[in-house]
Write a protein that holds these residues in place. Structure first.
Motif, PDB file in Angstrom:
ATOM      1  N   MET A 159      65.631   5.966   9.415  1.00  0.00           N
ATOM      2  CA  MET A 159      64.340   6.427   9.645  1.00  0.00           C
ATOM      3  C   MET A 159      64.372   8.664   8.911  1.00  0.00           C
ATOM      4  O   MET A 159      63.704   8.557   8.446  1.00  0.00           O
ATOM      5  N   TYR A 160      65.983   8.534   9.051  1.00  0.00           N
ATOM      6  CA  TYR A 160      66.027   9.543   8.153  1.00  0.00           C
ATOM      7  C   TYR A 160      65.651   9.842   6.617  1.00  0.00           C
ATOM      8  O   TYR A 160      65.334  10.442   6.162  1.00  0.00           O
ATOM      9  N   TYR A 161      66.542   9.269   5.993  1.00  0.00           N
ATOM     10  CA  TYR A 161      66.202   8.837   4.760  1.00  0.00           C
ATOM     11  C   TYR A 161      64.813   8.080   3.982  1.00  0.00           C
ATOM     12  O   TYR A 161      64.612   8.484   3.161  1.00  0.00           O
ATOM     13  N   THR A 162      63.931   7.418   5.425  1.00  0.00           N
ATOM     14  CA  THR A 162      63.291   7.211   4.644  1.00  0.00           C
ATOM     15  C   THR A 162      61.831   8.421   4.672  1.00  0.00           C
ATOM     16  O   THR A 162      61.183   8.454   4.099  1.00  0.00           O
ATOM     17  N   SER A 163      62.132   9.639   5.258  1.00  0.00           N
ATOM     18  CA  SER A 163      61.061  10.499   5.467  1.00  0.00           C
ATOM     19  C   SER A 163      61.735  11.080   3.793  1.00  0.00           C
ATOM     20  O   SER A 163      60.617  11.731   4.191  1.00  0.00           O
ATOM     21  N   TYR A 164      62.263  11.167   3.623  1.00  0.00           N
ATOM     22  CA  TYR A 164      62.418  11.859   1.752  1.00  0.00           C
ATOM     23  C   TYR A 164      61.286  10.741   0.820  1.00  0.00           C
ATOM     24  O   TYR A 164      61.188  11.067  -0.237  1.00  0.00           O
ATOM     25  N   LEU A 165      60.445  10.418   1.445  1.00  0.00           N
ATOM     26  CA  LEU A 165      59.153   9.630   0.629  1.00  0.00           C
ATOM     27  C   LEU A 165      58.099  10.115   1.602  1.00  0.00           C
ATOM     28  O   LEU A 165      57.112   9.897   0.878  1.00  0.00           O
ATOM     29  N   SER A 166      58.425  10.786   2.753  1.00  0.00           N
ATOM     30  CA  SER A 166      56.588  11.912   2.835  1.00  0.00           C
ATOM     31  C   SER A 166      56.740  13.584   2.239  1.00  0.00           C
ATOM     32  O   SER A 166      57.928  13.759   2.308  1.00  0.00           O
ATOM     33  N   TYR A 167      55.833  13.464   1.393  1.00  0.00           N
ATOM     34  CA  TYR A 167      55.020  14.596   0.670  1.00  0.00           C
ATOM     35  C   TYR A 167      54.542  14.985   0.951  1.00  0.00           C
ATOM     36  O   TYR A 167      54.544  16.851   0.996  1.00  0.00           O
ATOM     37  N   VAL A 168      54.366  14.870   3.026  1.00  0.00           N
ATOM     38  CA  VAL A 168      54.363  15.989   3.700  1.00  0.00           C
ATOM     39  C   VAL A 168      55.684  16.927   4.738  1.00  0.00           C
ATOM     40  O   VAL A 168      55.424  17.558   4.673  1.00  0.00           O
ATOM     41  N   LYS A 169      56.482  16.172   4.033  1.00  0.00           N
ATOM     42  CA  LYS A 169      58.124  16.702   4.674  1.00  0.00           C
ATOM     43  C   LYS A 169      58.068  17.975   4.071  1.00  0.00           C
ATOM     44  O   LYS A 169      58.484  18.694   4.004  1.00  0.00           O
ATOM     45  N   TYR A 170      57.973  17.692   2.112  1.00  0.00           N
ATOM     46  CA  TYR A 170      58.167  18.760   1.041  1.00  0.00           C
ATOM     47  C   TYR A 170      57.357  19.616   1.368  1.00  0.00           C
ATOM     48  O   TYR A 170      57.633  21.196   1.612  1.00  0.00           O
ATOM     49  N   SER A 171      56.070  19.547   1.801  1.00  0.00           N
ATOM     50  CA  SER A 171      54.681  20.492   1.746  1.00  0.00           C
ATOM     51  C   SER A 171      55.466  21.610   3.512  1.00  0.00           C
ATOM     52  O   SER A 171      55.129  22.325   3.236  1.00  0.00           O
ATOM     53  N   LEU A 172      55.578  20.487   4.480  1.00  0.00           N
ATOM     54  CA  LEU A 172      56.107  21.434   5.257  1.00  0.00           C
ATOM     55  C   LEU A 172      57.183  22.481   5.131  1.00  0.00           C
ATOM     56  O   LEU A 172      57.340  23.726   5.817  1.00  0.00           O
ATOM     57  N   HIS A 173      58.460  22.289   4.147  1.00  0.00           N
ATOM     58  CA  HIS A 173      59.380  22.849   4.572  1.00  0.00           C
ATOM     59  C   HIS A 173      58.995  24.097   3.287  1.00  0.00           C
ATOM     60  O   HIS A 173      59.142  25.043   3.339  1.00  0.00           O
ATOM     61  N   GLY A 174      58.059  23.482   2.799  1.00  0.00           N
ATOM     62  CA  GLY A 174      57.651  25.241   1.435  1.00  0.00           C
ATOM     63  C   GLY A 174      57.074  25.922   1.945  1.00  0.00           C
ATOM     64  O   GLY A 174      57.148  26.839   1.924  1.00  0.00           O
ATOM     65  N   PHE A 175      56.185  25.541   3.246  1.00  0.00           N
ATOM     66  CA  PHE A 175      55.087  26.780   4.285  1.00  0.00           C
ATOM     67  C   PHE A 175      56.240  27.493   4.716  1.00  0.00           C
ATOM     68  O   PHE A 175      56.286  28.415   4.625  1.00  0.00           O
ATOM     69  N   SER A 176      57.514  26.519   5.582  1.00  0.00           N
ATOM     70  CA  SER A 176      58.052  27.500   6.792  1.00  0.00           C
ATOM     71  C   SER A 176      59.061  28.251   5.246  1.00  0.00           C
ATOM     72  O   SER A 176      59.669  28.846   5.972  1.00  0.00           O
ATOM     73  N   GLU A 177      59.636  27.847   4.569  1.00  0.00           N
ATOM     74  CA  GLU A 177      60.878  28.296   3.322  1.00  0.00           C
ATOM     75  C   GLU A 177      59.768  29.709   2.593  1.00  0.00           C
ATOM     76  O   GLU A 177      60.518  30.561   3.183  1.00  0.00           O
ATOM     77  N   ALA A 178      58.730  29.589   3.101  1.00  0.00           N
ATOM     78  CA  ALA A 178      57.618  30.392   1.350  1.00  0.00           C
ATOM     79  C   ALA A 178      56.831  31.671   3.221  1.00  0.00           C
ATOM     80  O   ALA A 178      57.539  32.779   2.896  1.00  0.00           O
ATOM     81  N   VAL A 179      57.442  31.272   4.735  1.00  0.00           N
ATOM     82  CA  VAL A 179      57.337  32.638   5.398  1.00  0.00           C
ATOM     83  C   VAL A 179      59.067  32.881   6.146  1.00  0.00           C
ATOM     84  O   VAL A 179      58.487  34.420   6.233  1.00  0.00           O
TER      85      VAL A 179
END
Length: 599
Positions: free
Chosen positions: A516-536
């Protein structure tokens, strides 16, 4: 009405005869397609210029199939030969396609545009700079006048009657003076007066030298007499090919006498439907033997026809040159912009909802951006924002192409533009709109939730929001080209929920199974959440204030570390989001092209 046809600055339509021989068409049927059914059985025929021809027959006779074969809608399942013979000899398929149009049964018009606007766009998409703007305006006025549409010039297409829509569909294809016109059930849904006017119009257009073919169910006697020739089908075989006025003596030659005051159109359908016995084999033999002797000898010189019918056609001094795809791109972009601004459900209503939801969520997560005790709540705010932007961008996109598909299919098939031109205009038009939606939602929610008042961080946050909306829209377009709208909305919601669960908050990455961890790389919501968190919280943000005695996540680096959101990967997230956007756009184009070509 319709006695005078003026085509300002356009050359006379060249004559093209259509000759087909041994046309056969089979479809697979039964369980798993193990059986085949022959729809057309080696039929022959000729459709000549200057004539209005009707393809008639009972239900299931093969009328629509024959029309689809001749127009090119069915391009890989039929056998036989079709020749396109013009004044200068035979035309290739590509040349013929440029000179023909297909007006389908359903009038696919843009409901938000006026009659003048759709005519103006059609002229600009079909006729290049060889005509001045004033000449194009005169052409529009002449065509609308001759089709009795001048009074509806400023009327929206959604407010037209059935007969007006049918005539407007003809007008849109008539602006570049096509020599060959096909119509599928032109009188369906019209009253007797509108049907009579429509067929009379087609008859006058045919007398100007065009080849006009349409399939039609049992018409009235008055409408039936307006056709020059009839091509009668039954059970995939030709029962009669010849002049309309010869249909009664044709049947009488084998002992079938049409009763007096009986509609010949009804009688011939009754005969081939075997209501008076089975004469079909005899009719097929007669039609294949000496059927052409029942045709009338029509004069092929269209200039003399124009003089005989009192028609005034102004010839052009230059040939019509279609605009380049670059010019068509800007025309389609302008059309897309106008359509978007007029569709209040897509723009105005969505804009208001984004603003209200931004305020609501900003107040709901008040102080979450500055209070260290609410850091987890703030990450949840980022997740809610990401999912909200995904849903609101994806769902309308799922419905976009299915709603525009009939119009797109008609315009592309009739050589208005190429698919890539339409798609590029659609992409460019959507980008500013998605930027506006992302900014309208993110600005109030960002500041009301008291995120850091830092221009650099705010712009990074907005960039992630914009990329999220653009990717979600692209993914929705992809789904819309793969499945029907009902399945698409369901599938889009399920996939978004799956990506939400793999974003790394509902289930931490360190607690996920390795698959499931490697499957998460297919989720663009993951990158969106990462981007929000890192921006703040990224880029060495200082310690947060704390409203309680102890705040475990007062230090931003600790929060990012525990969530496995490694600091310093903001730009990698932006690149990955951009790659998702490009991939979804390219795949959506390929699936749309495949869907159009499979029709």
């Amino acid at each position: 009405m319709y006695q005078r046809m003026v085509l300002v600055s356009l050359p006379k339509a060249q004559s093209i005869d259509i000759e087909f021989s041994n046309i056969s068409y089979e479809v697979q049927c039964g369980f798993l397609g193990q059986k085949t059914k022959q729809i057309l059985k080696g039929i022959n025929g000729t459709f000549k210029s200057g004539e209005l021809t009707a393809i008639m027959g009972p239900s299931g006779a093969g009328k629509s199939t024959l029309l689809n074969v001749l127009t090119g809608f069915e391009n890989n399942k039929w056998k036989g030969e079709v020749q396109y013979i013009g004044n200068e000899g035979k035309h290739t398929w590509k040349e013929y396609r440029k000179h023909s149009c297909y007006i389908q049964q359903d009038d696919k018009l843009h409901p938000l545009f006026t009659v003048h606007e759709v005519m103006w766009m059609a002229v600009n998409l079909k006729i290049g700079s060889c005509m001045s703007q004033k000449a194009k305006e005169m052409l529009i006025d002449d065509v609308l006048e001759n089709l009795d549409l001048s009074k509806t010039k400023q009327t929206k297409c959604s407010q037209l009657s059935g007969g007006q829509k049918k005539r407007l569909s003809i007008a849109l294809e008539l602006v570049d003076n096509p020599p060959v016109m096909f119509l599928d059930e032109p009188t369906t849904g019209l009253d007797s007066l509108s049907s009579n006017q429509c067929i009379r119009l087609l008859h006058s257009l045919a007398k100007a030298g065009r080849t006009i073919v349409c399939n039609i169910h049992q018409p009235s006697a008055a409408i039936f007499e307006m056709f020059d020739n009839i091509y009668l089908l039954a059970d995939g075989q030709c029962m009669y090919e010849g002049a309309t006025k010869n249909i009664v003596p044709y049947f009488a030659s084998i002992g079938l006498h049409c009763p007096k005051y009986h509609n010949p159109a009804d009688y011939m359908i009754e005969v081939v439907s075997q209501e008076y016995g089975n004469y079909n084999d005899q009719l097929v033999k007669l039609a294949s033997g000496n059927g052409k002797c029942w045709r009338t000898n029509t004069q092929q010189n269209s200039q003399l026809k124009e003089l005989e019918n009192g028609m005034n056609t102004t010839k052009a001094t230059v040939l019509i040159q279609p605009p380049s795809e670059i010019e068509r791109f800007f025309i389609l972009l302008h059309r897309c912009i106008i359509q978007t601004t007029r569709d209040w459900t897509v723009t105005h209503l969505k804009l208001v909802i984004h603003l209200l939801m931004g305020i609501l969520l900003g107040l709901l997560f008040s102080d979450a951006g500055q209070d260290g005790s609410k850091s987890i709540s703030n990450v949840e705010f980022f997740l809610v924002s990401s999912v909200y932007l995904c849903y609101t961008s994806m769902m309308p996109a799922v419905l976009k192409f299915p709603s525009e598909f009939p119009t797109l299919k008609k315009e592309r098939f009739n050589n208005w533009y190429q698919l890539r031109t339409y798609y590029a205009a659609s992409v460019i038009c959507s980008i500013p709109l998605q930027i506006l939606f992302a900014f309208t939602y993110s600005s109030p929610s960002y500041f009301l939730s008291q995120q850091p008042v830092d221009t650099h961080r705010f712009l990074m946050y907005i960039a992630v929001a914009i990329m999220t909306t653009m990717i979600a829209e692209s993914f929705g377009l992809l789904i819309g080209t793969l499945v029907n709208p009902i399945n698409g909305t369901f599938l889009g919601a399920i996939i978004t929920c799956a990506m939400l669960s793999l974003a790394g908050v509902l289930a931490l990455y360190k607690d996920m199974p390795i698959v499931m961890y490697y499957t998460s790389y297919l989720s663009y919501v993951k990158y969106s959440l990462h981007g929000f968190s890192e921006a703040v919280y990224g880029f060495s943000r200082e310690k947060l204030a704390c409203s309680k005695m102890y705040c475990h996540y007062r230090i931003p680096e600790l929060l990012l570390s525990d969530l496995s959101f490694n600091e310093g990967k903001y730009w990698i997230d932006i690149v990955l989001l951009s790659c998702n956007y490009v991939i979804f756009r390219i795949v959506a184009y390929c699936t749309l092209k495949r869907k159009l070509s499979s029709v």
